[in-house]
Design a protein around this motif. Structure first.
Motif, PDB file in Angstrom:
ATOM      1  N   ALA A 185       0.816  -1.221   0.000  1.00 49.86           N
ATOM      2  CA  ALA A 185       0.000   0.000   0.000  1.00 49.86           C
ATOM      3  C   ALA A 185       0.847   1.267   0.000  1.00 49.86           C
ATOM      4  O   ALA A 185       0.464   2.275  -0.623  1.00 49.86           O
ATOM      5  N   ASP A 186       1.984   1.249   0.655  1.00 43.70           N
ATOM      6  CA  ASP A 186       2.825   2.444   0.730  1.00 43.70           C
ATOM      7  C   ASP A 186       3.465   2.792  -0.607  1.00 43.70           C
ATOM      8  O   ASP A 186       3.901   3.928  -0.812  1.00 43.70           O
ATOM      9  N   GLN A 187       3.533   1.821  -1.519  1.00 49.89           N
ATOM     10  CA  GLN A 187       4.204   2.053  -2.794  1.00 49.89           C
ATOM     11  C   GLN A 187       3.240   2.217  -3.964  1.00 49.89           C
ATOM     12  O   GLN A 187       3.685   2.472  -5.092  1.00 49.89           O
ATOM     13  N   VAL A 188       1.946   2.072  -3.721  1.00 49.95           N
ATOM     14  CA  VAL A 188       0.960   2.145  -4.799  1.00 49.95           C
ATOM     15  C   VAL A 188      -0.136   3.129  -4.410  1.00 49.95           C
ATOM     16  O   VAL A 188      -1.128   2.765  -3.761  1.00 49.95           O
ATOM     17  N   PRO A 189      -0.006   4.404  -4.788  1.00 49.12           N
ATOM     18  CA  PRO A 189      -1.069   5.365  -4.499  1.00 49.12           C
ATOM     19  C   PRO A 189      -2.317   5.067  -5.325  1.00 49.12           C
ATOM     20  O   PRO A 189      -2.225   4.716  -6.506  1.00 49.12           O
ATOM     21  N   LEU A 190      -3.475   5.188  -4.690  1.00 50.85           N
ATOM     22  CA  LEU A 190      -4.745   4.915  -5.354  1.00 50.85           C
ATOM     23  C   LEU A 190      -5.397   6.200  -5.845  1.00 50.85           C
ATOM     24  O   LEU A 190      -5.185   7.260  -5.272  1.00 50.85           O
ATOM     25  N   PRO A 191      -6.230   6.104  -6.886  1.00 59.00           N
ATOM     26  CA  PRO A 191      -6.506   4.921  -7.709  1.00 59.00           C
ATOM     27  C   PRO A 191      -5.305   4.574  -8.585  1.00 59.00           C
ATOM     28  O   PRO A 191      -4.500   5.448  -8.910  1.00 59.00           O
ATOM     29  N   ALA A 192      -5.194   3.304  -8.952  1.00 54.15           N
ATOM     30  CA  ALA A 192      -4.015   2.854  -9.685  1.00 54.15           C
ATOM     31  C   ALA A 192      -4.389   1.884 -10.786  1.00 54.15           C
ATOM     32  O   ALA A 192      -5.333   1.095 -10.658  1.00 54.15           O
ATOM     33  N   ILE A 193      -3.641   1.942 -11.875  1.00 57.92           N
ATOM     34  CA  ILE A 193      -3.677   0.907 -12.913  1.00 57.92           C
ATOM     35  C   ILE A 193      -2.464   0.022 -12.654  1.00 57.92           C
ATOM     36  O   ILE A 193      -1.325   0.484 -12.741  1.00 57.92           O
ATOM     37  N   ILE A 194      -2.700  -1.228 -12.293  1.00 57.35           N
ATOM     38  CA  ILE A 194      -1.595  -2.134 -12.003  1.00 57.35           C
ATOM     39  C   ILE A 194      -1.420  -3.107 -13.169  1.00 57.35           C
ATOM     40  O   ILE A 194      -2.071  -2.981 -14.204  1.00 57.35           O
ATOM     41  N   GLY A 195      -0.550  -4.098 -12.997  1.00 60.59           N
ATOM     42  CA  GLY A 195      -0.315  -5.085 -14.050  1.00 60.59           C
ATOM     43  C   GLY A 195       1.117  -5.026 -14.544  1.00 60.59           C
ATOM     44  O   GLY A 195       1.697  -3.937 -14.674  1.00 60.59           O
ATOM     45  N   HIS A 196       1.698  -6.191 -14.870  1.00 57.99           N
ATOM     46  CA  HIS A 196       3.134  -6.272 -15.090  1.00 57.99           C
ATOM     47  C   HIS A 196       3.542  -7.064 -16.327  1.00 57.99           C
ATOM     48  O   HIS A 196       4.686  -7.517 -16.420  1.00 57.99           O
TER      49      HIS A 196
END
Length: 331
Positions: free
Chosen positions: A52-63
């Motif tokens: 959570a500390d590294q991904v500010p919301l809202p977010a588009i994730i995926g790798h």
């Protein structure tokens, strides 16, 4: 463009399909029309709030991304519009792959293998780079060595078996009994049923007490702690699993074991190495399920609860189409 947005941390209902803006292309970037992506354990760990500390919301994730270049920056000479490419977006470094378009630094991007579909290519980028770094860069696995690969039927394990065999190693892997024929078809020399057999004893028997030179840990926990028991002296353990609690590695100390912990770094060099193996027919991605972008929550549920399904390999996402192919649920 359409994108699946992580609106909050939580369950598989935390995603929303939204219209979002496309980022501007900087001089050393390319804009890619995404044809396919895939789901990784890192994705559901992010979704539920582990980072959570590294991904500010809202977010588009995926790798994982496989697609076609639509625009190149003013200082890009490596690619042209229309080129088919594949890559992993920068982890924790901006929008991810759950979208119809993506803008990436050109140094991350590789040319898609000509003999793979977009779905297959997208199923290879993160796991392929992870295995390459683990076995080639860190473990320095060589011809004639023996490797124990934990979780051979999974998304990472299926690629690890193939790359290890391409290197020329003897491969022992753990898998459920029902998956032994599958992992042997990928190239595994021996398979151990982890549900009914102690893999430490089995490896000792298979190697006549010598042990293996390398262990590739995709499980963590007790597997990380007990893996040195399978090693010969001066062996290597490579783990891609984080350590949520302290581990007692006394057995590793007694064998002069080297431990390597891998969080894959992205670059074109690893992708080019993978492409060479793929185009020579030595490595082929395994897709166990496919869903369209709008059904991302269902894709996460499949992977997060994979032991409830007859799932081999990766869960792929058809971004440009509506392909649905699901594994049967295990009763």
């Amino acid at each position: 463009m359409k994108a699946v947005v992580l609106a909050r941390f939580g369950g598989v209902d935390a995603f929303e399909l939204r219209d979002v803006s496309v980022l501007r292309v900087e001089p050393r970037q390319v804009r890619v029309r995404v044809h396919a992506t895939a789901v990784n354990p890192l994705d559901y760990q992010i979704r539920r709030g582990d980072y959570a500390d590294q991904v500010p919301l809202p977010a588009i994730i995926g790798h994982d991304i496989s697609g076609v270049v639509e625009e190149v920056g003013s200082h890009v000479t490596e690619f042209d519009a229309g080129d088919a490419v594949y890559y992993t977006p920068r982890i924790f470094g901006g929008p991810g792959s759950y979208a119809e378009q993506h803008v990436a630094d050109v140094d991350l991007v590789g040319r898609k293998p000509e003999n793979l579909s977009h779905l297959e290519a997208a199923s290879l980028t993160l796991v392929g780079a992870t295995v390459w770094e683990s076995l080639v860069t860190r473990a320095a696995l060589t011809v004639g060595e023996t490797i124990l690969i934990h979780g051979g039927a999974g998304g990472v394990g299926t690629i690890a078996i193939q790359i290890a065999k391409a290197i020329g190693a003897r491969v022992i892997t753990t898998a459920k009994a029902g998956d032994h024929e599958f992992v042997r078809a990928l190239g595994a020399d021996e398979a151990i049923d982890f549900t009914s057999t102690d893999y430490v004893d089995a490896v000792s028997e298979m190697t006549r007490g010598k042990g293996v030179e390398v262990v590739f840990d995709t499980i963590g926990g007790d597997t990380l702690t007990r893996s040195p028991l399978t090693l010969t002296d001066f062996g290597r353990v490579v783990s891609i699993v984080d350590i949520p609690q302290p581990q007692n590695l006394i057995e590793a100390w007694g064998r002069n074991t080297a431990y390597h912990f891998v969080f894959a770094r992205q670059n074109r060099g690893k992708l080019d190495g993978l492409t060479t193996l793929v185009e020579r027919g030595l490595v082929k991605p395994i897709i166990g399920a496919t869903l369209p972008l709008a059904r991302m929550g269902e894709a996460h549920e499949l992977l997060e609860n994979r032991r409830s399904y007859a799932l081999h390999g990766k869960v792929a996402i058809d971004v440009a189409g509506e392909t649905v192919a699901l594994p049967p649920r295990i009763s």
